[in-house]
Design an enzyme around this catalytic site. Sequence first.
Site, PDB file in Angstrom:
ATOM      1  CE  LYS A  53      -3.972  -2.271   2.149  1.00  0.00           C
ATOM      2  NZ  LYS A  53      -4.770  -2.593   3.337  1.00  0.00           N
ATOM      3  CD  GLN A  97      -3.823  -4.327   6.473  1.00  0.00           C
ATOM      4  OE1 GLN A  97      -3.925  -3.258   5.870  1.00  0.00           O
ATOM      5  NE2 GLN A  97      -4.262  -5.456   5.959  1.00  0.00           N
ATOM      6  CG  ASP A 120      -9.539   0.809   5.452  1.00  0.00           C
ATOM      7  OD1 ASP A 120      -9.380   0.297   4.334  1.00  0.00           O
ATOM      8  OD2 ASP A 120      -8.739   0.676   6.396  1.00  0.00           O
TER       9      ASP A 120
HETATM   10  N1  GUN Z   1      -7.410  -6.152   6.423  1.00  0.00           N
HETATM   11  C1  GUN Z   1      -7.848  -6.867   5.347  1.00  0.00           C
HETATM   12  N2  GUN Z   1      -8.344  -6.031   4.417  1.00  0.00           N
HETATM   13  C2  GUN Z   1      -8.221  -4.786   4.895  1.00  0.00           C
HETATM   14  C3  GUN Z   1      -8.549  -3.500   4.369  1.00  0.00           C
HETATM   15  O1  GUN Z   1      -9.087  -3.340   3.262  1.00  0.00           O
HETATM   16  N3  GUN Z   1      -8.243  -2.445   5.172  1.00  0.00           N
HETATM   17  C4  GUN Z   1      -7.686  -2.597   6.405  1.00  0.00           C
HETATM   18  N4  GUN Z   1      -7.459  -1.503   7.119  1.00  0.00           N
HETATM   19  N5  GUN Z   1      -7.373  -3.772   6.913  1.00  0.00           N
HETATM   20  C5  GUN Z   1      -7.638  -4.857   6.158  1.00  0.00           C
END
Ligand code: GUN
Length: 297
Positions: A53, A97, A120
């Site tokens: 990311k 995350q 998110d």
């Molecule tokens: N863990 C798995 N997918 C995601 C996501 O799209 N965003 C975040 N913050 N954590 C995740």
Amino acid sequence: MTAKIIDGKALATKVRNEVSKAVLELNKKGITPGLATVIVGNDAASSIYVTNKGKSAKEVGIKSLQYSLAESVSENELLKLINELNLNKDVDGILVQLPLPKQINSEVILDSIKPSKDVDGFNIFNAGNIYLNREGVIPCTPLGCLIMLRSIQKSLKGMNAVIIGRSNIVGKPMAQLLLNEDCTVTTVHSKSNNIQRIVKEADIIIAAVGIPNLVKASWVKKGAIVIDVGINRINYKDKTKLVGDVDFKEVQALASYITPVPGGVGPMTIACLLMNTVFQCSRKNNLSLPENLKNLY
Ligand code: GUN
């Protein structure tokens, strides 16, 4: 019939190119979007996702700030960091995350992120926006799935969509998003009766449950569109292999379109995170959202 592949890698490149253009337009106004990613602990898969990311953000001209905290960090320490990021003028998007370690309440953490910096869409305020079909932040994976669907069909009106899985990250927002697109939506989950019969009725199947190769050809109506959100690591011939929630080989013979794993939804999730960061940056600066990005879905 052999299903056509929806190439998530190629589509994600297209989205990232459009994000780059939008960033250049912001640069002309003296603005550089900033994304802060926070990871707690050292789960290997999560570390790879977060590293990717940050790397992808830099590639499109988004400033990336990466924070890595120890597995043992307290909820208060994490709240303190988020508060600093909420106040930091260089930060337009904050991503924590998931999953988080047991001592930390994820709901408390997600709700502590300022809604205007939530990229998110997991914050209660933005979850409410999608529920009410108001403008807000669409969670990255469901948004990626929507763009993939749109790449093959402009209108989803009246289609029968079945979502397998009811997580807050994918299943629930995906259901709401497709309802907002005028689909007839059913969500099936671990306690549902007659899952296979319900899935067999679907024009669109979104598999987001985390069970390797769960969806078999016998579950799928001929000509269905199949979006596989699963990223499962399995042992295969002494190696680890990534597989989705859909038995790709079997289902490809029946579906009209299918997404591969890897190279399907995964790259789209990251591209959509970058897009959401540009959206939040634009809003913060009282600018209208870049048309080239809005036209993607
Ligand atoms: N863990 C798995 N997918 C995601 C996501 O799209 N965003 C975040 N913050 N954590 C995740």
